[in-house]
Design a protein around this motif. Structure first.
Motif, PDB file in Angstrom:
ATOM      1  N   UNK A 188     -15.862   1.485  -5.357  1.00  0.00           N
ATOM      2  CA  UNK A 188     -15.031   0.458  -4.183  1.00  0.00           C
ATOM      3  C   UNK A 188     -14.562   0.622  -3.366  1.00  0.00           C
ATOM      4  N   UNK A 189     -14.297  -0.233  -2.434  1.00  0.00           N
ATOM      5  CA  UNK A 189     -13.882  -0.353  -1.161  1.00  0.00           C
ATOM      6  C   UNK A 189     -12.290   0.453  -1.189  1.00  0.00           C
ATOM      7  N   UNK A 190     -12.293   1.225  -0.341  1.00  0.00           N
ATOM      8  CA  UNK A 190     -11.033   1.358   0.747  1.00  0.00           C
ATOM      9  C   UNK A 190      -9.691   2.422  -1.021  1.00  0.00           C
ATOM     10  N   UNK A 191      -9.071   2.995  -0.778  1.00  0.00           N
ATOM     11  CA  UNK A 191      -8.563   2.919  -1.626  1.00  0.00           C
ATOM     12  C   UNK A 191      -7.247   2.081  -2.600  1.00  0.00           C
ATOM     13  N   UNK A 192      -7.056   2.475  -3.469  1.00  0.00           N
ATOM     14  CA  UNK A 192      -6.161   1.363  -4.905  1.00  0.00           C
ATOM     15  C   UNK A 192      -5.280   1.538  -4.103  1.00  0.00           C
ATOM     16  N   UNK A 195       0.776  -0.640   0.068  1.00  0.00           N
ATOM     17  CA  UNK A 195       0.022  -0.311   0.312  1.00  0.00           C
ATOM     18  C   UNK A 195       1.037   1.590  -0.145  1.00  0.00           C
ATOM     19  N   UNK A 196       0.610   2.542  -0.562  1.00  0.00           N
ATOM     20  CA  UNK A 196       1.126   3.601  -1.275  1.00  0.00           C
ATOM     21  C   UNK A 196       0.916   4.230  -0.099  1.00  0.00           C
ATOM     22  N   UNK A 239      -6.703  -2.853 -18.178  1.00  0.00           N
ATOM     23  CA  UNK A 239      -8.232  -2.223 -17.462  1.00  0.00           C
ATOM     24  C   UNK A 239      -6.912  -2.918 -15.922  1.00  0.00           C
ATOM     25  N   UNK A 240      -6.392  -2.787 -15.240  1.00  0.00           N
ATOM     26  CA  UNK A 240      -5.595  -2.913 -13.852  1.00  0.00           C
ATOM     27  C   UNK A 240      -6.342  -2.087 -12.933  1.00  0.00           C
ATOM     28  N   UNK A 241      -6.789  -2.709 -11.547  1.00  0.00           N
ATOM     29  CA  UNK A 241      -7.412  -2.722 -11.041  1.00  0.00           C
ATOM     30  C   UNK A 241      -7.297  -1.545  -9.468  1.00  0.00           C
ATOM     31  N   UNK A 242      -6.380  -1.559  -9.426  1.00  0.00           N
ATOM     32  CA  UNK A 242      -4.569  -1.618  -8.628  1.00  0.00           C
ATOM     33  C   UNK A 242      -4.385  -0.163  -8.587  1.00  0.00           C
ATOM     34  N   UNK A 243      -4.706   0.358  -9.765  1.00  0.00           N
ATOM     35  CA  UNK A 243      -3.367   1.811  -9.593  1.00  0.00           C
ATOM     36  C   UNK A 243      -4.624   3.302 -10.631  1.00  0.00           C
TER      37      UNK A 243
END
Ligand code: ZN
Ligand code: ZN
Lengths: 197, 394
Positions: free
Chosen positions: A93-97, A80-81, B103-107
């Protein structure tokens, strides 16, 4: 995989494709509709023709491919950043990426509008309309911020008027003339004496 | 450092701003040696993409030399010459595991409908882009690719978006041997889509645009037929006449929301912004393709709704495919094509402009002045940075 080819060959009765040319204009019937299919010989003058004709050579076929071939991602979840600035997060979405940008945190009036926008979902049109509104407010804030720093923004330079003058002087003169006429007309309308007043 | 700075619609400047820092252990800082202005930057420049904040630095097409790496970076090292795909992706989420790197979901925390993209508003994650001297590159072991020695800087920078997007556009059209392919838009992506259509065995390639110099260029460069839509009464009718009344097998939208050619669309999409950009080209694609044909969309539209003739698509039994390009999966094959001389991407570069003159560069591209096809921005000191990379290699 070559289904469309097979269909084309099936319809290609001898001579038919060539006979139909001209029929469209002379015959009341519309004739036989067949897609035109140039032969590979007709196309071989084209650089690289057919190099990826075989779908096996196309890196995006199939659309979803697993496991992935070209990343060196580590196993497990992404670290996590840390959050050092305010980041607005989609309610979808839940939380932050784990990774996010920190470029221009929300600020001022536009920031307040953006915070409101992020109370509604991406599925809600208001979300996007509020963000567009915030963008317009933000432009004014940008000018104010420039002036507060003692920097008078050179709006003509920012719009690239120099290059317009270099590459399209006639167009620039025309635009200036139109702008001048509009301003002149407005001036006239605002200042003319109203005989009924 | 010097960076492009957005001030509002049609207004940008080059200005000093703080240097980016490592914010995550997997980050790298890259010194830019080339960045491009892309057609999709114009959607930002025209103020059409929501959450484009004043002060943002655009630029999702860039290459550079690694300047600094975070503590968790293992594969990339200082001095490596790297090309950075325009999409930010983690490599390990569900979508990346299916090779959908676009389509990355984490950025991107700020929207689920789009992945992270460098310099592409906060709707695409709020990352500053590469039209600058330095840029933060997260997931440095995953996204960037070390550029092989024999690949030229100018070819490499076109591998970050324009070429893979054009290639993927053709690929999503599922072109079969002999197919008639119509590409709408003779910008860099349209030009590369036309080239790629031939690689995939197309029988005819027709490119449609309104700007004569762009049509002349693509006709010569991609050996295709061209149509100027300003000289045509009705686009769909014209394509049907050209294809013995069948319609095209594949239509490609390489324009997106800034399309010209329809007064109603321009009014509602570009001026009033009551739809997410003008869907003119999407209408033309759906109405020009044959029944059972394929429509491939890589032109960028905004996130809100668009007026699209979906009924025609239904009744014609069309296959519609669309995506942001998953750049990284295309790179090995595209590098082979460059090495074999099947593709010469750098030949589309018409302008090399110092980063300092970014405002003029945007205006020239946006207004289609000076026969501009593709502009590369060169930051000050790019040559010295390049020398660092050369000494690291030898
Ligand atoms: Zn691009
Ligand atoms: Zn991912």
């Amino acid at each position: 995989m070559e289904t469309r080819n097979q269909i084309a060959e099936h319809h290609h009765q001898p001579g038919q494709a060539h006979e139909e040319h001209g029929h469209v204009h002379t015959h009341p019937s519309q004739g036989h509709l067949v897609p035109r299919r140039p032969s590979p010989e007709e196309l071989k003058h084209i650089q690289g023709w057919g190099a990826d004709l075989d779908r096996k050579n196309r890196p995006g076929v199939p659309m979803e491919r697993t496991p992935p071939r070209f990343t060196d991602a580590k196993e497990g979840p992404v670290t996590q950043q840390p959050e050092r600035v305010e980041v607005l997060v989609s309610p979808e979405r839940p939380g932050i990426t784990p990774i996010f940008g920190t470029a221009q945190p929300p600020s001022g009036v536009s920031g307040a509008i953006r915070r409101v926008a992020f109370k509604s979902t991406e599925n809600d049109l208001r979300h996007w309309l509020l963000l567009l509104l915030a963008d317009r407010v933000n432009v004014v804030e940008g000018v104010v911020e420039d002036l507060a720093r003692g920097h008078v923004p050179n709006i003509f330079a920012e719009m690239g008027i120099k290059s317009e003058w270099k590459h399209n002087p006639a167009g620039l003169v025309k635009k200036a003339a139109i702008a001048g006429a509009v301003v002149g007309a407005a001036w006239y309308l605002l200042n003319r004496r109203d005989p009924y007043r | 450092m010097l960076a492009m700075n957005y001030r509002g619609p049609y207004r940008v400047r080059a200005a000093q701003k703080p240097e980016p820092v490592i914010e995550h252990p997997g980050d790298a800082i890259v010194r830019v040696i080339r960045s491009c202005i892309c057609g999709s930057d114009l959607h930002l420049y025209h103020g059409m993409v929501p959450d484009t904040r004043v002060g943002h630095t655009f630029g999702h097409e860039f290459i550079g030399v690694v300047h600094e790496v975070g503590p968790a970076v293992e594969k990339l090292k200082v001095g490596d010459r790297v090309l950075v795909p325009f999409n930010l992706f983690c490599g390990s989420c569900y979508f990346c595991q299916h090779e959908l790197y676009g389509n990355c979901h984490n950025t991107n925390p700020q929207a689920t409908a789009v992945g992270g993209i460098y310099g592409y508003s906060h709707t695409a994650g709020g990352y500053d882009g590469g039209q600058a001297e330095l840029v933060r590159v997260p997931m440095a072991d995953v996204g960037p690719m070390v550029i092989p020695d024999d690949i030229h800087d100018d070819d490499a920078v076109l591998l970050t978006d324009a070429l893979p997007t054009g290639y993927q556009a053709a690929e999503m059209g599922d072109i079969a041997q002999g197919d008639t392919v119509v590409v709408f838009g003779a910008g860099p992506v349209g030009i590369f889509a036309a080239k790629s259509a031939w690689l995939m065995g197309a029988g005819r390639v027709i490119v449609v645009d309104e700007v004569e110099y762009r049509l002349e260029f693509v006709q010569r460069y991609a050996q295709c037929e061209v149509v100027n839509f300003r000289e045509v009464d009705d686009m769909a009718l014209h394509i049907k006449k050209m294809t013995d009344w069948m319609g095209a097998d594949v239509c490609i939208d390489a324009v997106g929301g800034d399309a010209a050619g329809s007064i109603a669309q321009t009014l509602t999409g570009r001026l009033m912004k009551s739809q997410a950009g003008a869907a003119t080209v999407l209408h033309w694609c759906i109405n020009s393709v044959r029944k059972g044909g394929n429509v491939s969309i890589v032109g960028v539209y905004g996130p809100t709704f668009n007026a699209v003739p979906i009924g025609n698509a239904l009744n014609k039994g069309l296959t519609l495919r669309m995506n942001q390009a998953s750049v990284k999966r295309h790179l090995p094959r595209l590098i082979e094509h460059i090495r074999e001389g099947r593709l010469n991407p750098k030949e589309i570069i018409t302008h090399k402009v110092p980063l300092e003159d970014v405002a003029d560069a945007y205006h020239i591209f946006s207004s289609k002045l000076d026969n501009c096809i593709k502009t590369v921005l060169i930051p000050p000191n790019a040559d010295q940075v390049r020398a660092v990379s050369a000494s690291a290699l030898h």
